[in-house]
Motif scaffolding. Sequence first.
Motif, PDB file in Angstrom:
ATOM      1  N   ARG A   1       0.840  -1.271  -0.039  1.00  0.00           N
ATOM      2  CA  ARG A   1       0.007  -0.191   0.043  1.00  0.00           C
ATOM      3  C   ARG A   1       0.837   1.333  -0.082  1.00  0.00           C
TER       4      ARG A   1
ATOM      5  N   LYS B   1      -9.705  -3.477  -5.500  1.00  0.00           N
ATOM      6  CA  LYS B   1      -9.592  -2.431  -4.311  1.00  0.00           C
ATOM      7  C   LYS B   1      -9.493  -1.037  -4.302  1.00  0.00           C
ATOM      8  N   ASN B   2      -9.136  -0.465  -5.790  1.00  0.00           N
ATOM      9  CA  ASN B   2      -9.251   0.975  -5.948  1.00  0.00           C
ATOM     10  C   ASN B   2      -9.969   1.376  -7.024  1.00  0.00           C
TER      11      ASN B   2
ATOM     12  N   GLU C   1      -8.118   3.628  -2.609  1.00  0.00           N
ATOM     13  CA  GLU C   1      -8.746   2.455  -1.967  1.00  0.00           C
ATOM     14  C   GLU C   1     -10.199   2.812  -1.909  1.00  0.00           C
TER      15      GLU C   1
ATOM     16  N   THR D   1      -3.751   0.415  -3.171  1.00  0.00           N
ATOM     17  CA  THR D   1      -3.367  -1.042  -3.036  1.00  0.00           C
ATOM     18  C   THR D   1      -2.688  -1.487  -4.265  1.00  0.00           C
TER      19      THR D   1
END
Length: 359
Positions: free
Chosen positions: A90, A123-124, A207, A231
Amino acid sequence: MGSIRSLVLMQLMILLNVILTVKASTPAVAKPGCRSRCGDVIIPYPFGTGRDCNITAGFFINCNTSFIPHKPFFGGNLEVIDISTDGQLRILSHASYDCFNTSYRNWLFYNFRLFEFSINNNKNKFTAMGCDTYAVVQGSYGQRYTTGCLSLCNNITDVSNGSCSGIGCCQTSIPKDVKSYDISLSSYANHTNVLLENPCSYAFVAEIDNYTFSASDLHGFEFQGKQFPITLDWKIGNKSCNEANMDVNNFACKEYSKCVDSENNSGYLCKCLEGYVGNPYLTNGCQDINECESMSPCNGTARCTNLPGTYNCSCPVGYEGDGKKSGTGCSLPNKDQSKTSPLIVALGLALGFLVFSWG
Ligand SMILES: *[C@@H]1O[C@H](CO)[C@@H](O)[C@H](O)[C@H]1NC(C)=O
Ligand SMILES: *[C@@H]1O[C@H](CO)[C@@H](O)[C@H](O)[C@H]1NC(C)=O
Ligand SMILES: *[C@@H]1O[C@H](CO)[C@@H](O)[C@H](O)[C@H]1NC(C)=O
Ligand SMILES: *[C@@H]1O[C@H](CO)[C@@H](O)[C@H](O)[C@H]1NC(C)=O
Ligand SMILES: *[C@@H]1O[C@H](CO)[C@@H](O)[C@H](O)[C@H]1NC(C)=O
Ligand SMILES: *[C@@H]1O[C@H](CO)[C@@H](O)[C@H](O)[C@H]1NC(C)=O
Ligand SMILES: *[C@@H]1O[C@H](CO)[C@@H](O)[C@H](O)[C@H]1NC(C)=O
Ligand SMILES: *[C@@H]1O[C@H](CO)[C@@H](O)[C@H](O)[C@H]1NC(C)=O
Ligand SMILES: *[C@@H]1O[C@H](CO)[C@@H](O)[C@H](O)[C@H]1NC(C)=O
Ligand SMILES: *[C@@H]1O[C@H](CO)[C@@H](O)[C@H](O)[C@H]1NC(C)=O
Ligand SMILES: *[C@@H]1O[C@H](CO)[C@@H](O)[C@H](O)[C@H]1NC(C)=O
């Protein structure tokens, strides 16, 4: 005599306890002789801070000691906030902005470059906000991609918190395997119709759960300095497990670990085998879990034995079952319960008596 013996016994137990605790509390994270943290961030191998500490140049972390606490950077100027050995990293990225007042335009369009790793597309997300905002994000994943979104509002009272469907805020996903992006922002009328309520357009990749839109974010200039976490996915090399396995000297997965292909068969990750924990990229990194201590898996009367990668529960003599809490436990056989039971009791009594008299 008895008291001396128990004293020695007690000291032995304390010593054993100390050895066990020390062993359990210092699992290896980095290579021997390498720093295992930089400021608040733990740096596990295959990442490292230079020389032989990182597996290849792509895993180099620059620990900048002119910050207090020290700060780790990756790929030049990307600040790292977390590294996990299960294939994610991250980092912090900046918001892009395009701000206006009656006489002046102040903007910064952020761009982001990776060489080996990619942005995790689950995740983003890409978010843009503004009442006169046209946001474009483009970059490459081998081939070029361009996407973006539009956010407008006639009156800031139309905007609702938490909603990014195009009124005051819009969102779109990032394609898979993306290694870079460039953000650009433009507007239809330089925000002239909304200048008081919304002087800036903003756009950023972040994120998903890190940012929730609030209408009050449209008001000022505060987002100009904001940073958001992203991430990234990392993996070793660009060969599949089968190919990499043949090159024994450079194969990254050590004892008691298995190799897992990354999605594209381009690169792989290592994981400790079931029953082991630790860093699978280090020699002796994967350590046996003592299930008997960590999860007390056996039924009260069963004896727990830790074994490499697993454990065994054994019921007292005369009982049957697998001895596991999650299994059949220990019970007396139904048929000849009346025969064995007194025998066990008698044995137990005799043993108890022996132990008692020894002390
Ligand atoms: C670790 O990274 C540094 C900086 O990029 C590089 O000079 C060094 O060769 C790398 N180590 C290994 C073993 O590749
Ligand atoms: C550490 O950060 C400071 C401030 O950003 C910078 O001037 C310096 O060059 C950095 N040092 C290294 C070794 O990257
Ligand atoms: C516009 O912004 C610039 C730079 O921040 C500032 O110098 C100027 O005074 C501002 N003008 C108005 C009318 O607010
Ligand atoms: C925005 O809407 C509010 C209430 O609906 C109204 O009072 C206000 O005049 C509107 N502002 C503009 C600039 O249209
Ligand atoms: C996936 O495979 C294709 C074809 O070999 C390649 O062009 C692409 O870069 C790969 N993606 C990643 C993330 O390695
Ligand atoms: C927006 O501002 C730019 C200069 O920053 C100017 O060239 C352009 O004409 C303006 N557009 C509108 C619609 O006002
Ligand atoms: C977003 O991420 C930053 C940096 O890790 C963190 O400080 C902040 O608390 C996060 N915000 C939310 C709402 O999760
Ligand atoms: C939106 O959230 C902000 C704080 O985040 C709050 O001050 C405001 O009252 C909220 N507006 C609505 C319409 O719920
Ligand atoms: C695989 O990695 C090697 C060494 O890092 C590099 O030279 C080569 O170009 C890579 N191949 C592909 C297909 O990305
Ligand atoms: C595990 O325990 C059972 C009795 O519950 C015993 O028969 C078996 O030999 C044990 N296995 C090992 C590997 O110790
Ligand atoms: C042990 O097993 C017996 C029989 O299955 C069961 O009655 C008892 O509750 C179990 N005890 C524990 C601590 O799991």
